[in-house]
Design a protein around this motif. Structure first.
Motif, short mmCIF file in Angstrom:
data_model
loop_
_atom_site.label_atom_id
_atom_site.label_comp_id
_atom_site.label_asym_id
_atom_site.label_seq_id
_atom_site.Cartn_x
_atom_site.Cartn_y
_atom_site.Cartn_z
N GLY A 1 0.78 -1.23 0.00
CA GLY A 1 0.00 0.00 0.00
C GLY A 1 0.81 1.27 0.00
N THR A 2 2.10 1.19 -0.35
CA THR A 2 2.96 2.38 -0.36
C THR A 2 2.71 3.17 -1.65
N HIS A 3 1.60 3.90 -1.64
CA HIS A 3 1.03 4.46 -2.86
C HIS A 3 1.58 5.83 -3.25
N HIS A 4 2.52 6.36 -2.48
CA HIS A 4 3.09 7.68 -2.81
C HIS A 4 4.39 7.59 -3.60
N GLY A 5 5.04 6.44 -3.63
CA GLY A 5 6.33 6.34 -4.29
C GLY A 5 6.28 6.75 -5.75
N LEU A 6 7.30 7.47 -6.18
CA LEU A 6 7.39 7.97 -7.55
C LEU A 6 8.52 7.25 -8.29
N PRO A 7 8.55 7.33 -9.60
CA PRO A 7 9.55 6.55 -10.35
C PRO A 7 10.99 6.79 -9.93
N ASP A 8 11.33 8.05 -9.61
CA ASP A 8 12.73 8.36 -9.35
C ASP A 8 12.97 9.02 -8.00
N ARG A 9 11.97 8.89 -7.08
CA ARG A 9 12.20 9.48 -5.76
C ARG A 9 11.25 8.89 -4.72
N ALA A 10 11.76 8.88 -3.48
CA ALA A 10 10.93 8.51 -2.34
C ALA A 10 9.97 9.65 -2.05
N PHE B 1 9.28 4.46 -0.10
CA PHE B 1 10.50 4.36 -0.90
C PHE B 1 10.24 3.73 -2.26
N LEU B 2 9.30 2.81 -2.32
CA LEU B 2 8.90 2.16 -3.57
C LEU B 2 7.38 2.18 -3.64
N ASN B 3 6.83 1.88 -4.83
CA ASN B 3 5.38 1.91 -4.98
C ASN B 3 4.89 0.51 -5.32
N CYS C 1 -3.59 8.96 -3.38
CA CYS C 1 -2.60 8.03 -3.97
C CYS C 1 -1.91 8.68 -5.16
N ASP C 2 -1.09 9.68 -4.90
CA ASP C 2 -0.49 10.46 -5.99
C ASP C 2 0.45 9.63 -6.86
N GLY C 3 1.17 8.68 -6.26
CA GLY C 3 2.08 7.86 -7.05
C GLY C 3 1.35 6.93 -8.01
N VAL C 4 0.24 6.37 -7.58
CA VAL C 4 -0.56 5.50 -8.45
C VAL C 4 -1.19 6.33 -9.56
N ALA C 5 -1.69 7.51 -9.22
CA ALA C 5 -2.26 8.39 -10.24
C ALA C 5 -1.22 8.78 -11.28
#
Length: 377
Positions: free
Chosen positions: A134-143, A148-150, A177-181
């Motif tokens: 459920g770590t839904h904020h992780g972005l491709p190139d940054r925590a 740390f991961l998505n 869930c900005d990383g999933v979006a």
């Protein structure tokens, strides 16, 4: 409800969550997954046949979403227990939210590995509970945002590689869930529905953010409770998931929407989480259920253990027996609310249903989203 049969739902966990922490003052310093495992085992709900140890994802597998440079930086930060100013600025490592700590690569890579295993199981028709996910904020190139991961993104990508073309992602965490979006804004085969607190970090997921007709955001006012959660479920989540005709559902069940969580001001009870899980399971679609946010150790343990009860077909007792109470009485929390916890945090698992009232703002937002759907479908 019936006890699980052989080949039934599976629970994913790992001892790494028992032996690592983001740091003593971080919101994720609290025990979470281990408390759920211990409580469910004590209650007799988690036989070895229903438990699987999460594998650790290899760096190459993480690069399905994360950049090679970021994965390498995360590994290097764990190895050296330090980051340069350039790495901190470029990749968001070594910050207050995403600090350097001894297992900072291995722990999230284990959560990601669990998501990838879960995707394989779900693609073959299974139901999986992965509370460390459920770590839904992780972005491709940054925590980002304690993530740390998505792992939800990695799970959805894996499901699609395994032949599940259409996936519904539902997120009831208090934070958007900005990383999933970010990952699926331009992928109409992936439906995303998110309920979250309005005007709360990361300040994305506004009502007007409707991307390609497949991303639906329902921000809720800070006093929204179980009545609002029920309206969101019955009038938005269930209809749009059914209309999407997914081959699999990924449900993120962050417990930070529960009233006593310190990092949100929503007023749900954990009954709202169980109702959401039960309703989506009722669609008969293979499903991955993850954890997510949750920063009160008692509300996390009680909420997620109750979710496993729903998934595995267990009856929640009105009052916990002494051995189960001992698990909850053994928890500690440095915040003021942890100094004198109310007795029901020790003796019960299920909160009573909350107030059924619905805010006018929730009614208006749901109506706006339904009107939007009529316009694009």
């Amino acid at each position: 409800m019936l006890a699980p049969s052989p080949g039934g739902p599976l629970f994913l966990g790992h001892d790494i969550y028992r032996n690592s922490t983001y740091g003593s003052r971080h919101p994720l310093a609290i025990p979470r997954v281990p408390s759920v495992i211990d409580l469910c085992r004590t209650l007799g709900w988690l036989p070895q046949s229903a438990y699987r140890t999460s594998p650790r994802a290899r760096p190459a597998a993480l690069q399905a979403f994360h950049t090679p440079a970021y994965v390498a930086a995360l590994q290097a930060a764990e190895a050296t227990q330090s980051v340069s100013d350039d790495i901190r600025q470029q990749h968001g490592l070594g910050t207050l939210s995403n600090p350097v700590y001894p297992e900072m690569f291995r722990r999230p890579a284990t959560s990601a590995g669990g998501a990838l295993l879960a995707a394989e199981l779900v693609a073959h028709g299974g139901t999986v509970f992965h509370p460390a996910g459920g770590t839904h904020h992780g972005l491709p190139d940054r925590a980002n945002g304690f993530c740390f991961l998505n792992d939800p993104v990695l799970a959805i990508l894996a499901l699609r590689r395994l032949g599940v073309d259409r996936v519904a992602y539902v997120d009831i965490d208090a934070h958007h869930c900005d990383g999933v979006a970010h990952a699926f804004a331009e992928v109409p085969e992936v439906l995303m529905v998110s309920t979250h607190e309005a005007d709360r970090w990361p300040f994305t997921g506004t009502l007007s953010e409707r991307l390609c007709g497949n991303a639906l955001n329902l921000p809720l006012e800070r006093s929204a409770g179980d009545g609002d959660a029920a309206m969101a479920l019955d009038s938005l989540i269930l209809p749009v998931v059914q209309a999407h005709r997914p081959g699999a559902i990924v449900l993120q069940c962050g417990s930070d929407a529960v009233a006593e969580d310190p990092l949100s001001r929503l007023e749900w009870t954990n009954a709202a989480h169980r109702r959401t899980v039960a309703a989506l399971m009722g669609l008969g679609i293979p499903m991955l259920v993850t954890g997510g946010g949750g920063y009160n150790p008692w509300s996390v343990a009680r909420c997620w253990s109750g979710i496993w009860a729903v998934i595995s077909g267990r009856e929640i007792p009105d009052r916990l027996d002494p051995s189960a109470q001992a698990v909850l009485r053994g928890l500690t929390w440095h915040r003021r609310a942890g100094q004198r916890p109310p007795e029901h945090w020790y003796t019960t698992l299920a909160d009573p249903p909350g107030a059924p009232g619905i805010l006018d703002s929730t009614r208006a937002s749901v109506a706006a989203l339904r009107a939007h759907l009529k316009a694009v479908i």
